[in-house]
Design a protein around this motif. Structure first.
Motif, PDB file in Angstrom:
ATOM      1  N   SER A   6       0.827  -1.201   0.000  1.00 25.89           N
ATOM      2  CA  SER A   6       0.000   0.000   0.000  1.00 25.89           C
ATOM      3  C   SER A   6       0.871   1.264   0.000  1.00 25.89           C
ATOM      4  O   SER A   6       0.608   2.212  -0.746  1.00 25.89           O
ATOM      5  N   CYS A  10       1.204   4.236  -2.875  1.00 24.56           N
ATOM      6  CA  CYS A  10       1.040   5.656  -2.554  1.00 24.56           C
ATOM      7  C   CYS A  10       2.276   6.457  -2.949  1.00 24.56           C
ATOM      8  O   CYS A  10       2.161   7.608  -3.390  1.00 24.56           O
ATOM      9  N   HIS A  15      -2.756   6.269  -5.113  1.00 27.35           N
ATOM     10  CA  HIS A  15      -3.477   6.258  -3.838  1.00 27.35           C
ATOM     11  C   HIS A  15      -4.801   5.507  -3.945  1.00 27.35           C
ATOM     12  O   HIS A  15      -5.178   4.770  -3.046  1.00 27.35           O
ATOM     13  N   LEU A  49      -5.515   7.630   4.359  1.00 27.52           N
ATOM     14  CA  LEU A  49      -5.489   7.460   2.910  1.00 27.52           C
ATOM     15  C   LEU A  49      -6.754   8.034   2.274  1.00 27.52           C
ATOM     16  O   LEU A  49      -6.687   8.764   1.278  1.00 27.52           O
ATOM     17  N   LYS A  52      -6.657  11.759   2.194  1.00 30.16           N
ATOM     18  CA  LYS A  52      -5.829  12.274   1.104  1.00 30.16           C
ATOM     19  C   LYS A  52      -6.593  12.275  -0.213  1.00 30.16           C
ATOM     20  O   LYS A  52      -6.356  13.107  -1.080  1.00 30.16           O
ATOM     21  N   LEU A  53      -7.504  11.315  -0.357  1.00 30.71           N
ATOM     22  CA  LEU A  53      -8.310  11.222  -1.572  1.00 30.71           C
ATOM     23  C   LEU A  53      -9.560  12.093  -1.509  1.00 30.71           C
ATOM     24  O   LEU A  53     -10.380  12.068  -2.414  1.00 30.71           O
TER      25      LEU A  53
END
Length: 106
Positions: A6, A10, A15, A49, A52-53
């Protein structure tokens, strides 16, 4: 290995492709390994995560699933000792006259 893969995805900008791996990590930690601490950590990683998206709702959901994380008494004592050591080192390095500089470094 799941977290490593993962992180690699990234690192190269994939991502979105790392999200299913994060979900797999949560499932493995919670249901296969039955490790509550690891499950909380995986939910927090997935929450970061998703944040961040810009998937705020999903990030909030996984943050809630992680639960409240608190340090134990032993860990708190260790952190207090480390903090006191840093203060003493700063005080010695800057001298007693420079108390304003010590406050700036905190």
């Amino acid at each position: 290995y799941i977290m490593f893969l993962s992180d690699c995805l990234c690192d190269v900008g994939y991502h979105l492709h790392a999200v299913p791996l994060g979900q797999l990590g949560c499932v493995v930690a919670e249901f296969v390994m039955r490790n509550e601490d690891l499950s909380s950590a995986m939910h927090l990683r997935l929450s970061m995560l998703l944040n961040k998206l810009n998937a705020v709702d999903g990030a909030k959901q996984h943050q809630d699933m992680a639960g409240v994380i608190q340090l134990g008494d032993e860990e708190l004592k260790k952190r207090r000792g480390e903090r006191e050591q840093r203060r003493l080192i700063q005080k010695i390095a800057l001298g007693d006259d420079d108390q304003d500089k010590v406050k700036c470094l905190k």
